[in-house]
Design a protein around this motif. Structure first.
Motif, PDB file in Angstrom:
ATOM      1  N   ALA A 151      15.218  -4.079  16.625  1.00 27.82           N
ATOM      2  CA  ALA A 151      16.548  -3.704  16.136  1.00 27.82           C
ATOM      3  C   ALA A 151      17.606  -4.689  16.609  1.00 27.82           C
ATOM      4  N   THR A 152      18.424  -5.101  15.671  1.00 32.25           N
ATOM      5  CA  THR A 152      19.590  -5.921  15.971  1.00 32.25           C
ATOM      6  C   THR A 152      20.762  -5.343  15.203  1.00 32.25           C
ATOM      7  N   LEU A 153      21.948  -5.761  15.535  1.00 33.44           N
ATOM      8  CA  LEU A 153      23.108  -5.324  14.797  1.00 33.44           C
ATOM      9  C   LEU A 153      22.977  -5.732  13.337  1.00 33.44           C
ATOM     10  N   GLN A 154      22.499  -6.935  13.096  1.00 36.29           N
ATOM     11  CA  GLN A 154      22.344  -7.431  11.714  1.00 36.29           C
ATOM     12  C   GLN A 154      21.341  -6.579  10.926  1.00 36.29           C
ATOM     13  N   SER A 155      20.207  -6.184  11.540  1.00 30.14           N
ATOM     14  CA  SER A 155      19.236  -5.369  10.805  1.00 30.14           C
ATOM     15  C   SER A 155      19.793  -3.965  10.552  1.00 30.14           C
ATOM     16  N   ALA A 156      20.611  -3.452  11.468  1.00 30.98           N
ATOM     17  CA  ALA A 156      21.225  -2.139  11.269  1.00 30.98           C
ATOM     18  C   ALA A 156      22.211  -2.184  10.107  1.00 30.98           C
ATOM     19  N   ILE A 157      22.961  -3.261   9.995  1.00 31.89           N
ATOM     20  CA  ILE A 157      23.916  -3.415   8.897  1.00 31.89           C
ATOM     21  C   ILE A 157      23.172  -3.514   7.573  1.00 31.89           C
ATOM     22  N   ALA A 158      22.070  -4.274   7.560  1.00 31.24           N
ATOM     23  CA  ALA A 158      21.279  -4.425   6.316  1.00 31.24           C
ATOM     24  C   ALA A 158      20.743  -3.078   5.896  1.00 31.24           C
ATOM     25  N   MET A 175       9.001   9.496   4.881  1.00 34.58           N
ATOM     26  CA  MET A 175       8.311   8.240   5.143  1.00 34.58           C
ATOM     27  C   MET A 175       8.877   7.658   6.438  1.00 34.58           C
ATOM     28  N   ILE A 176       7.992   7.364   7.372  1.00 34.33           N
ATOM     29  CA  ILE A 176       8.372   6.669   8.598  1.00 34.33           C
ATOM     30  C   ILE A 176       8.009   5.214   8.359  1.00 34.33           C
ATOM     31  N   LEU A 177       8.999   4.340   8.371  1.00 37.98           N
ATOM     32  CA  LEU A 177       8.857   2.983   7.861  1.00 37.98           C
ATOM     33  C   LEU A 177       9.202   1.924   8.899  1.00 37.98           C
ATOM     34  N   ASP A 178       8.252   1.040   9.151  1.00 40.09           N
ATOM     35  CA  ASP A 178       8.491  -0.125  10.008  1.00 40.09           C
ATOM     36  C   ASP A 178       9.305  -1.138   9.219  1.00 40.09           C
ATOM     37  N   MET A 179      10.247  -1.796   9.858  1.00 42.25           N
ATOM     38  CA  MET A 179      11.090  -2.763   9.169  1.00 42.25           C
ATOM     39  C   MET A 179      10.446  -4.145   9.085  1.00 42.25           C
ATOM     40  N   ARG A 180       9.678  -4.511  10.085  1.00 40.21           N
ATOM     41  CA  ARG A 180       9.125  -5.865  10.131  1.00 40.21           C
ATOM     42  C   ARG A 180       7.636  -5.837   9.835  1.00 40.21           C
ATOM     43  N   MET A 181       7.305  -6.228   8.605  1.00 43.68           N
ATOM     44  CA  MET A 181       5.907  -6.302   8.194  1.00 43.68           C
ATOM     45  C   MET A 181       5.728  -7.558   7.361  1.00 43.68           C
ATOM     46  N   PRO A 182       4.534  -8.129   7.379  1.00 42.37           N
ATOM     47  CA  PRO A 182       4.287  -9.270   6.500  1.00 42.37           C
ATOM     48  C   PRO A 182       4.263  -8.816   5.039  1.00 42.37           C
ATOM     49  N   ARG A 238       0.834  -1.207   0.000  1.00 42.99           N
ATOM     50  CA  ARG A 238       0.000   0.000   0.000  1.00 42.99           C
ATOM     51  C   ARG A 238       0.867   1.255   0.000  1.00 42.99           C
ATOM     52  N   ALA A 239       1.977   1.230   0.733  1.00 46.78           N
ATOM     53  CA  ALA A 239       2.886   2.385   0.771  1.00 46.78           C
ATOM     54  C   ALA A 239       3.428   2.688  -0.619  1.00 46.78           C
ATOM     55  N   LEU A 240       3.822   1.664  -1.350  1.00 47.91           N
ATOM     56  CA  LEU A 240       4.357   1.881  -2.693  1.00 47.91           C
ATOM     57  C   LEU A 240       3.287   2.415  -3.634  1.00 47.91           C
ATOM     58  N   GLU A 241       2.062   1.935  -3.486  1.00 51.59           N
ATOM     59  CA  GLU A 241       0.952   2.472  -4.281  1.00 51.59           C
ATOM     60  C   GLU A 241       0.776   3.965  -3.997  1.00 51.59           C
ATOM     61  N   MET A 242       0.837   4.328  -2.721  1.00 54.66           N
ATOM     62  CA  MET A 242       0.670   5.732  -2.341  1.00 54.66           C
ATOM     63  C   MET A 242       1.824   6.590  -2.857  1.00 54.66           C
ATOM     64  N   LEU A 243       3.047   6.058  -2.795  1.00 58.23           N
ATOM     65  CA  LEU A 243       4.208   6.801  -3.299  1.00 58.23           C
ATOM     66  C   LEU A 243       4.128   7.024  -4.808  1.00 58.23           C
ATOM     67  N   ASN A 244       3.478   6.110  -5.503  1.00 60.70           N
ATOM     68  CA  ASN A 244       3.322   6.246  -6.950  1.00 60.70           C
ATOM     69  C   ASN A 244       2.263   7.267  -7.343  1.00 60.70           C
ATOM     70  N   GLY A 263      10.362  -3.944   5.400  1.00 64.77           N
ATOM     71  CA  GLY A 263      10.861  -2.580   5.313  1.00 64.77           C
ATOM     72  C   GLY A 263      12.006  -2.401   4.333  1.00 64.77           C
ATOM     73  N   ILE A 264      12.904  -3.377   4.249  1.00 68.23           N
ATOM     74  CA  ILE A 264      14.035  -3.280   3.319  1.00 68.23           C
ATOM     75  C   ILE A 264      13.534  -3.264   1.878  1.00 68.23           C
ATOM     76  N   ASP A 265      12.566  -4.151   1.570  1.00 71.60           N
ATOM     77  CA  ASP A 265      11.997  -4.175   0.215  1.00 71.60           C
ATOM     78  C   ASP A 265      11.323  -2.846  -0.112  1.00 71.60           C
TER      79      ASP A 265
END
Length: 99
Positions: free
Chosen positions: A92-99, A58-65, A45-51, A69-71
């Motif tokens: 938040a983890t070190l690994q998610s911060a690196i990604a 954009m305030i973006l949650d990283m963990r969504m079904p 839905r966010a991408l539809e709105m951005l289009n 967030g990365i995608d």
């Protein structure tokens, strides 16, 4: 005593979080501060709105079904390269911060 900086006229904020108990109050609070804030319940839905509309932030949650967030971040950069993106996560983890 410092004064709050007023929001930039016409500043539009997109809040992307699949949890309504986080998304809805955040959109409401930003609206009370004078921002034009809208919520998206999923990455798709966010991408539809951005289009269809221009946003300043954009305030973006990283963990969504679905699209996580990365995608969404990668696709949003293609749609709107100058969009400011603030990552919001409770996992938040070190690994998610690196990604």
């Amino acid at each position: 005593m410092s004064q709050a900086v007023p929001p930039r006229a016409g500043a539009r904020i997109l809040v992307v979080d699949d949890e309504p108990n986080i998304r809805t109050p955040l959109v409401h609070a930003l609206g009370l501060e004078g921002y034009t804030a809208e919520g998206a319940e999923s990455g798709q839905r966010a991408l539809e709105m951005l289009n269809t509309a221009a946003y300043d932030l954009m305030i973006l949650d990283m963990r969504m079904p679905g699209l996580d967030g990365i995608d969404v971040l990668r696709a949003a950069r293609q749609i709107s390269p100058d969009l400011l993106i603030l990552i919001l996560t409770g996992h938040a983890t070190l690994q998610s911060a690196i990604a």
